[in-house]
Scaffold this motif. Structure first.
Motif, PDB file in Angstrom:
ATOM      1  N   HIS A  10      40.521  45.603  31.386  1.00  8.37           N
ATOM      2  CA  HIS A  10      41.224  44.621  32.224  1.00  8.37           C
ATOM      3  C   HIS A  10      41.340  43.294  31.465  1.00  8.37           C
TER       4      HIS A  10
ATOM      5  N   HIS B   7      49.786  46.180  37.870  1.00  7.19           N
ATOM      6  CA  HIS B   7      48.510  46.470  37.209  1.00  7.19           C
ATOM      7  C   HIS B   7      48.425  45.767  35.855  1.00  7.19           C
ATOM      8  N   VAL B   8      47.338  45.008  35.710  1.00  6.07           N
ATOM      9  CA  VAL B   8      47.138  44.157  34.529  1.00  6.07           C
ATOM     10  C   VAL B   8      46.113  44.795  33.597  1.00  6.07           C
ATOM     11  N   GLY B   9      46.348  44.718  32.306  1.00  9.10           N
ATOM     12  CA  GLY B   9      45.320  45.176  31.368  1.00  9.10           C
ATOM     13  C   GLY B   9      45.865  45.927  30.174  1.00  9.10           C
ATOM     14  N   GLN B  10      44.959  46.622  29.535  1.00  6.95           N
ATOM     15  CA  GLN B  10      45.278  47.362  28.312  1.00  6.95           C
ATOM     16  C   GLN B  10      46.399  48.379  28.548  1.00  6.95           C
ATOM     17  N   THR B  11      46.326  49.080  29.660  1.00 10.17           N
ATOM     18  CA  THR B  11      47.361  50.069  29.958  1.00 10.17           C
ATOM     19  C   THR B  11      48.372  49.517  30.957  1.00 10.17           C
TER      20      THR B  11
ATOM     21  N   GLY C 248      37.095  45.626  44.704  1.00  4.70           N
ATOM     22  CA  GLY C 248      36.207  44.899  45.606  1.00  4.70           C
ATOM     23  C   GLY C 248      36.871  44.536  46.920  1.00  4.70           C
TER      24      GLY C 248
ATOM     25  N   GLY D 198      35.826  43.021  35.666  1.00  4.41           N
ATOM     26  CA  GLY D 198      35.991  42.431  34.334  1.00  4.41           C
ATOM     27  C   GLY D 198      35.705  43.428  33.227  1.00  4.41           C
ATOM     28  N   ALA D 199      36.093  44.687  33.477  1.00  4.97           N
ATOM     29  CA  ALA D 199      35.965  45.711  32.419  1.00  4.97           C
ATOM     30  C   ALA D 199      36.835  45.298  31.239  1.00  4.97           C
TER      31      ALA D 199
ATOM     32  N   ILE E 205      36.120  35.389  41.429  1.00  7.05           N
ATOM     33  CA  ILE E 205      35.379  35.436  42.703  1.00  7.05           C
ATOM     34  C   ILE E 205      34.796  36.837  42.809  1.00  7.05           C
TER      35      ILE E 205
ATOM     36  N   LYS F 146      43.555  48.323  37.462  1.00  8.50           N
ATOM     37  CA  LYS F 146      44.145  49.665  37.347  1.00  8.50           C
ATOM     38  C   LYS F 146      43.770  50.596  38.506  1.00  8.50           C
TER      39      LYS F 146
ATOM     40  N   GLY G 116      30.423  35.103  45.405  1.00 14.85           N
ATOM     41  CA  GLY G 116      30.565  35.128  46.857  1.00 14.85           C
ATOM     42  C   GLY G 116      31.451  36.265  47.304  1.00 14.85           C
ATOM     43  N   ASP G 117      31.432  36.490  48.610  1.00 18.16           N
ATOM     44  CA  ASP G 117      32.208  37.574  49.210  1.00 18.16           C
ATOM     45  C   ASP G 117      33.668  37.117  49.368  1.00 18.16           C
ATOM     46  N   ALA G 118      34.571  37.902  48.784  1.00 18.45           N
ATOM     47  CA  ALA G 118      35.997  37.546  48.837  1.00 18.45           C
ATOM     48  C   ALA G 118      36.462  37.324  50.276  1.00 18.45           C
TER      49      ALA G 118
ATOM     50  N   ASP H 104      28.891  39.933  42.779  1.00 12.64           N
ATOM     51  CA  ASP H 104      27.837  40.289  41.821  1.00 12.64           C
ATOM     52  C   ASP H 104      27.736  39.241  40.707  1.00 12.64           C
TER      53      ASP H 104
ATOM     54  N   GLY I 271      37.307  40.164  43.261  1.00 13.16           N
ATOM     55  CA  GLY I 271      36.768  41.527  43.416  1.00 13.16           C
ATOM     56  C   GLY I 271      37.127  42.429  42.255  1.00 13.16           C
TER      57      GLY I 271
END
Ligand SMILES: Cc1cc2nc3c(=O)[nH]c(=O)nc-3n(C[C@H](O)[C@H](O)[C@H](O)COP(=O)(O)OP(=O)(O)OC[C@H]3O[C@@H](n4cnc5c(N)ncnc54)[C@H](O)[C@@H]3O)c2cc1C
Length: 320
Positions: A268, A244-248, A206, A264-265, A281, A231, A299-301, A284, A261
């Motif tokens: 992640h 990079h944060v998350g599963q991988t 985002g 929230g998959a 933030i 990612k 809101g818009d970042a 959508d 932005g």
């Protein structure tokens, strides 16, 4: 019979996780009516561990151990545990400790539980609560072996200062050859690492492009936070892969995680479940991240973040 902790340091300085494992070990020692012995390698000010509950520090000073080597370090901790007759060994959740713990478990014929998040609910039988399924569930697990290894999740117990003091003893166990030599370690950044950070400011696609990361870095600087990303952001080369944060990517266990932005998959969210307070933030209102958020700003970042920085700076100036 003391509880043994392996305390990690970098350039002579203890990591925050080292102080946390000592604080945790002290709580376990109190439950078991014993004391805490810490093992430290090339650390300066080893006596400071006394303030977190260690009564003895076994200090190994050896230039050849400057870089972490799992086999050699496991031999050191194994020797210390055998010398002390320790039935419980505590390590952190760092990448190094996660590498070291299984080797140690083999050497000590011990059961090992990782991702532990609380002091044992019972020490006989020895039962610990740990996170499971990428932090979506908790399990209470009994370790039935004579020697038990506990891998403590970062930021799960916190630091507890006790004002105590520790004796420091030189420790020179025999260390095996490992077959692997680290020639040098070049850090990609000297900023706070995601794993150690109390606050993480993270940006996603985002943000549109790498040129917009200035406000993420500024927000992180005001908060004393580490920066992170989703990612695709690192895949696109906007940010280094180490962020990079998350599963991988890397797991984050910060006290505050600010996601800007980022949709929230699920992949992640797998990396941030054990962060305590999550702020999102996103433009959508239907972004999945809001379901995992403690606080959300629709809101818009590009409008919200500069205002947030301004307010935080004003707050800091007023409270300096
Ligand atoms: C096997 C596998 C493993 C994966 N591992 C990971 C992983 O470890 N970590 C990871 O992150 N992903 C991982 N992914 C990818 C993951 O599925 C998502 O594609 C990724 O997380 C999406 O990144 P994003 O939210 O930054 O981008 P997008 O999905 O493009 O979302 C961007 C978000 O920004 C919002 N937005 C747009 N403009 C603005 C603005 N001006 N202000 C505020 N918000 C705005 C949008 O509403 C949207 O919600 C993996 C995928 C697979 C298949």
């Amino acid at each position: 019979m003391s509880i043994l902790v392996y305390t990690e340091s970098e350039n002579g300085k203890f990591k925050k996780a080292a102080l946390e494992v000592v604080s945790y070990a002290k709580a376990v020692a109190d439950q078991m009516g014993t004391s805490v012995t810490a093992v430290a390698v090339n650390a300066d000010n080893a006596e400071t561990l006394g303030n977190y509950g260690a009564s003895k520090v076994l200090l190994v000073k050896d230039e050849s151990l400057k870089a972490f080597n799992a086999k050699k370090y496991a031999a050191i901790v194994e020797n210390a545990a055998k010398n002390e007759g320790s039935k419980v060994v505590v390590v952190s959740a760092s990448a190094d400790s996660k590498y070291l713990a299984p080797l140690l478990a083999v050497g000590l014929d011990a059961g090992y539980v990782s991702n532990v998040v609380a002091a044992p609910s019972n020490v006989s039988p020895f039962t610990v609560k740990h996170s499971a399924f990428t932090n979506k569930a908790f399990a209470n697990t009994e370790i039935t072996t004579d020697v038990k290894i506990v891998g403590l999740s970062n930021n799960s117990f916190g630091l507890v200062e006790s004002g105590g003091s520790a004796s420091v003893e030189d420790f020179s166990p025999s260390i095996p050859e490992s077959g692997v030599t680290v020639e040098s370690v070049d850090k990609a950044t000297d900023k706070v690492s995601i794993a150690d950070a109390e606050i993480v400011v993270s940006g996603g696609r985002g943000l549109k492009g790498p040129e917009n990361w200035g406000m993420i870095e500024e927000l992180a600087e005001v908060l004393g936070a580490a920066t992170a990303c989703s990612k695709p952001v690192s895949d696109l080369g906007w940010r280094p892969h180490g962020e990079h944060v998350g599963q991988t990517g890397k797991p984050v266990a910060s006290n505050l995680y600010i996601a800007i932005g980022i949709s929230g998959a699920i992949q992640h969210l797998a990396g941030i479940n054990s962060s305590k307070v999550k702020v999102v933030i996103n433009t959508d209102p239907e972004a999945p991240f809001f379901k995992a958020a403690d606080y959300g700003v629709v809101g818009d970042a590009f409008e919200v973040v500069p205002k947030l920085i301004e307010k935080l700076k004003a707050f800091k100036a007023a409270n300096a």
